[in-house]
Scaffold this active site. Sequence first.
Site, PDB file in Angstrom:
ATOM      1  N   HIS A  80       2.288   0.496   7.726  1.00  0.00           N
ATOM      2  CA  HIS A  80       1.163   1.294   7.218  1.00  0.00           C
ATOM      3  C   HIS A  80       1.722   2.510   6.468  1.00  0.00           C
ATOM      4  CE1 HIS A  80      -1.874  -0.969   9.555  1.00  0.00           C
ATOM      5  NE2 HIS A  80      -0.899  -1.088  10.440  1.00  0.00           N
ATOM      6  N   LEU A  81       1.491   2.532   5.163  1.00  0.00           N
ATOM      7  CA  LEU A  81       2.022   3.637   4.350  1.00  0.00           C
ATOM      8  C   LEU A  81       0.965   4.711   4.078  1.00  0.00           C
ATOM      9  CD1 LEU A  81       4.352   1.742   1.832  1.00  0.00           C
ATOM     10  CD2 LEU A  81       4.981   3.017   3.884  1.00  0.00           C
ATOM     11  N   ARG A  82      -0.286   4.448   4.442  1.00  0.00           N
ATOM     12  CA  ARG A  82      -1.371   5.462   4.461  1.00  0.00           C
ATOM     13  C   ARG A  82      -1.835   5.958   3.098  1.00  0.00           C
ATOM     14  NH1 ARG A  82      -2.476   3.667   9.206  1.00  0.00           N
ATOM     15  NH2 ARG A  82      -1.399   4.560  10.985  1.00  0.00           N
ATOM     16  N   ASP A  99      -6.134  -5.847   9.113  1.00  0.00           N
ATOM     17  CA  ASP A  99      -5.428  -5.266  10.256  1.00  0.00           C
ATOM     18  C   ASP A  99      -5.960  -3.891  10.647  1.00  0.00           C
ATOM     19  OD1 ASP A  99      -3.201  -5.332  12.203  1.00  0.00           O
ATOM     20  OD2 ASP A  99      -2.650  -3.527  11.116  1.00  0.00           O
ATOM     21  N   HIS A 121       1.556  -8.721  15.336  1.00  0.00           N
ATOM     22  CA  HIS A 121       1.878  -8.019  16.598  1.00  0.00           C
ATOM     23  C   HIS A 121       1.369  -8.670  17.893  1.00  0.00           C
ATOM     24  CE1 HIS A 121      -2.177  -6.482  15.981  1.00  0.00           C
ATOM     25  NE2 HIS A 121      -1.827  -5.631  15.053  1.00  0.00           N
ATOM     26  N   ASP A 168       5.060  -2.679  12.452  1.00  0.00           N
ATOM     27  CA  ASP A 168       3.736  -2.048  12.625  1.00  0.00           C
ATOM     28  C   ASP A 168       3.877  -0.522  12.593  1.00  0.00           C
ATOM     29  OD1 ASP A 168       1.043  -1.667  12.895  1.00  0.00           O
ATOM     30  OD2 ASP A 168       0.898  -2.371  14.961  1.00  0.00           O
TER      31      ASP A 168
END
Length: 423
Positions: free
Chosen positions: A58-60, A148, A228, A303
């Site tokens: 997750h790079l936001r 996700d 996950h 993750d």
Amino acid sequence: MIRLMGGRIVDPSSGRDEIGDVLIEADHFIDTATPNGETVIDVSGFIVAPGFVDLHCHLREPGFEDAETIATGTRAAAAGGFTTLCALADTQPSIDTGSDVESLLTQARRDALVRVLPVGTTTKQRQGQELSEMADMAAVGAVAFSDDGRAVRSASLMRHALEYSLLVERPIASHSEDPDLVDGGVMHEGPLATVLGLKGIPREAEEICVARDLALARLTGGRLHLAHLSTAGAVEQVRRAKAAGVRVTAEVAPHNLVLSDAAVTARPYDTNARTDPPLRSPEDNYALLEGLRDGTIDCIATDHSPRRWIDKACEFDQAKTGISGLETAFGLLMRLVHSRALSLTELIGALTHRPAAAWGLPYGTLQPGSAADAVVLDPDQAWVVDPERFLSKGKNTPLGGQTLRGTVLMTIANGGIVYRNGL
Ligand SMILES: [Zn+2]
């Protein structure tokens, strides 16, 4: 040209494990040196492996730049040995259309230190109402589709998504967790949750949804990827489904593999140990490890979930989930190698050619002609995790102050040195 000289070359994609030199010309590996001038880097005594491939990160950005940006997230990746990141779509706006994918790639070209591959949403705005524009997104570079952060609630919509996966030839990555059964739970349902007075999440929240998704993959023939996994029961279901010929791939996160719910009490009510799915029992850790070793689980994916300080500095049941994991992944996973639960070759395989193969990506290998992504590793060097020194904006880790053994000395992405630590 760069010559990484005298290291132990470990490339599970070709079964190579030998002392030798790795040669890089421009952006790819070569097998014979040309007479041009070369930069020689002595890596004797260390491991040279393909750059790590992370299917789940997750790079936001866009939307949550106070938690992470493409610039900071890819710097953290380089420090962790990762040269390919698949960026999840739960941004603001979410990645729903071809133009969303294009603007993410444009931003990545400007800011990214390592390769960023976009994952589009499965349903528009991850609302579970209507499928996203998967064909348009695939055409401009989306490598998979995922809502996700939450499951696709409607089995019918998930069925259609899997049917679409055949047309677009990309997997649907499922966050397989039944939201009704999570029902406000915040950690693994077990004796520890009872002692702590925290509401538990039963393993069945995952296992029921995994069963549904596997049944739909069998029905449609579509490409299912399970994100996950955290429970022994889910591993067993995937093992049987694979034996029956269902097209499914699966990943496990380093923390679900190595840590148990005891991490919640290592510091009292440590919100940094709140994850989704939760850290479970040592029996689950063991089953996940067995699944990884026998190929039931295809690969390890971080993750990586950076959070703002404020999202963790609160009551346990108010805290957001996730661990800032890119920079500790290798050191944490090396615990398995040092305890002889996993060989170094198995670990490197699970971080390189196996994730690449799961999604059909041409990375995670040192083969001549392929993209020059490589890491130099010291499997024995000990270091103390200091979250304040993370390159990620997310300082949220339950490993702060702990000693890990195994470090990344250098990362080369697409032929360029993007991280250097003491070499
Ligand atoms: Zn998830």
